[in-house]
Design an enzyme around this catalytic site. Structure first.
Site, short mmCIF file in Angstrom:
data_model
loop_
_atom_site.label_atom_id
_atom_site.label_comp_id
_atom_site.label_asym_id
_atom_site.label_seq_id
_atom_site.Cartn_x
_atom_site.Cartn_y
_atom_site.Cartn_z
N LYS A 32 -8.60 -1.02 0.99
CA LYS A 32 -9.61 -1.52 1.93
C LYS A 32 -10.39 -2.61 1.21
O LYS A 32 -10.81 -2.44 0.07
CB LYS A 32 -10.57 -0.42 2.39
CG LYS A 32 -10.03 0.41 3.54
CD LYS A 32 -9.87 -0.42 4.79
CE LYS A 32 -9.20 0.32 5.91
NZ LYS A 32 -8.88 -0.57 7.03
N GLU A 35 0.82 -1.22 0.00
CA GLU A 35 0.00 0.00 0.00
C GLU A 35 0.85 1.26 0.00
O GLU A 35 1.68 1.48 0.89
CB GLU A 35 -0.94 0.01 1.21
CG GLU A 35 -1.86 1.22 1.22
CD GLU A 35 -2.99 1.11 2.22
OE1 GLU A 35 -3.74 2.09 2.38
OE2 GLU A 35 -3.13 0.03 2.84
#
Length: 337
Positions: free
Chosen positions: A165, A149
């Protein structure tokens, strides 16, 4: 090398240190610990104890990527979890109660694993193979990350983040309403964070909830970016955006307080940031999710996920293990190269 052990004023010290040390083609490796978030907290309860001794911030300057030497080796003992399944489930229930009261919309919870470690921490890099992304090795401590990420990058006048997410095992689709709601909350939070240091009207999101296979699992990923103000320095940018919204929750400050109340140990090397800064002001920082730390003869790993109103405790526990399993399978019980 710069090592700071207290969060107050650390980002300003980093900016000043980089201005003095970073010139020409040199690159600075930078580690930002989650404990920097202590400056955001408003509630009086104490922060949970840290499971290992790590600075809140570290940086060093190099001219190029170091060359490889002798293949490292190390041994890992039995992993032990700080939280039992029942304790983790109770924390998830606590977050849902806070949401019902209107305190928060989402809180990220992290579980911690630890095991004895002997040998060279660089052996973890070798074991992780293609999952390994970044490392920081210092005197007495090491961080080895398999983070997929992007927390934040700057390229010229563009400031960009790519929140993740929604998680499933590799090969499975992320396609339920709970994941979508959780994801959109964090995208909105990131839009707000970037707007604090970007030109008015410049925030955009060219990618929204695109499915990617990263670090051995399937994720939903978005891109949020804007045109950074010309007068915004590194410390101001990091104050506006750190820690990343996808590892705290929304609203961010309330989530940080609930994290300190609910998690039994500190986040150590996890949920901070690790990356590089260049002399021209460009930088790239990954969130330290899927991250190992080695210190004082032990190796540590943190994994977790976001909790929203319709989260089920058993599903949240399983999501954390979905993230941990590919890493634990890579490092195994014995790391030898």
């Amino acid at each position: 090398m710069l090592e700071l052990w207290e969060p107050e004023g650390a980002l300003e010290q980093l900016e000043a240190w980089l201005a003095a040390e970073l010139t020409g083609e040199r690159v600075a490796d930078v580690y930002l610990g989650y404990r920097l978030a202590d400056t955001l907290r408003r509630e009086p309860w104490p922060a949970p104890p840290e499971p290992c001794r790590l600075p809140v911030l570290a940086a060093r300057v190099r001219c190029q990527v170091p060359g490889r030497g002798v293949a490292p080796a190390g041994r890992i003992g039995e992993w032990i979890s700080t939280w039992s399944a029942a304790e983790y489930a109770h924390a998830v229930t606590g977050v849902r109660a806070a949401i019902a009261r209107g305190d928060v919309y989402q809180v990220n919870l992290v579980q911690h694993l630890a095991a004895p470690f002997a040998g060279d921490p660089r052996a973890l890099e070798e074991a992780l193979g293609p999952l390994h992304t970044r490392s920081f090795h210092a005197d007495g401590w090491s961080i080895v990350s398999a983070s997929p990420e992007l927390f934040l990058e700057r390229r010229g006048n563009v400031l960009r983040t790519k929140p993740i997410k929604g998680t499933r095992p590799a090969g499975e689709d992320v396609d339920d309403e709970k994941d979508a709601a959780e994801h959109v909350m964090i995208v909105d939070l990131e839009r707000n964070d970037l707007s604090r240091v970007c030109e008015v009207g410049s925030i955009r999101w060219p990618e929204l909830m695109v499915q990617h296979e990263l670090a051995g699992v399937t994720h939903l990923v978005s891109t949020v970016e804007g045109t950074v103000r010309g007068d915004a320095g590194l410390a101001e940018i990091l104050h506006a955006t750190f820690p990343g919204g996808s590892i705290t929750g929304a609203p961010k400050i309330a989530a940080v307080d609930h994290i300190a109340r609910l998690e039994p140990v500190g986040r150590g090397a996890s949920m901070g940031a690790l990356g590089t800064v260049r002399a021209n002001g460009d930088f790239e920082l990954a969130l330290t999710i899927r991250t190992f730390a080695v210190a004082d003869g032990r190796v540590h790993l943190w994994v977790g996920g976001g909790v929203v109103w319709d989260s089920e405790p058993e599903a949240e526990i399983e999501e954390s293990w979905v993230k941990a399993r590919p890493l634990l399978a890579r490092v195994g019980g014995l790391v030898v190269v």
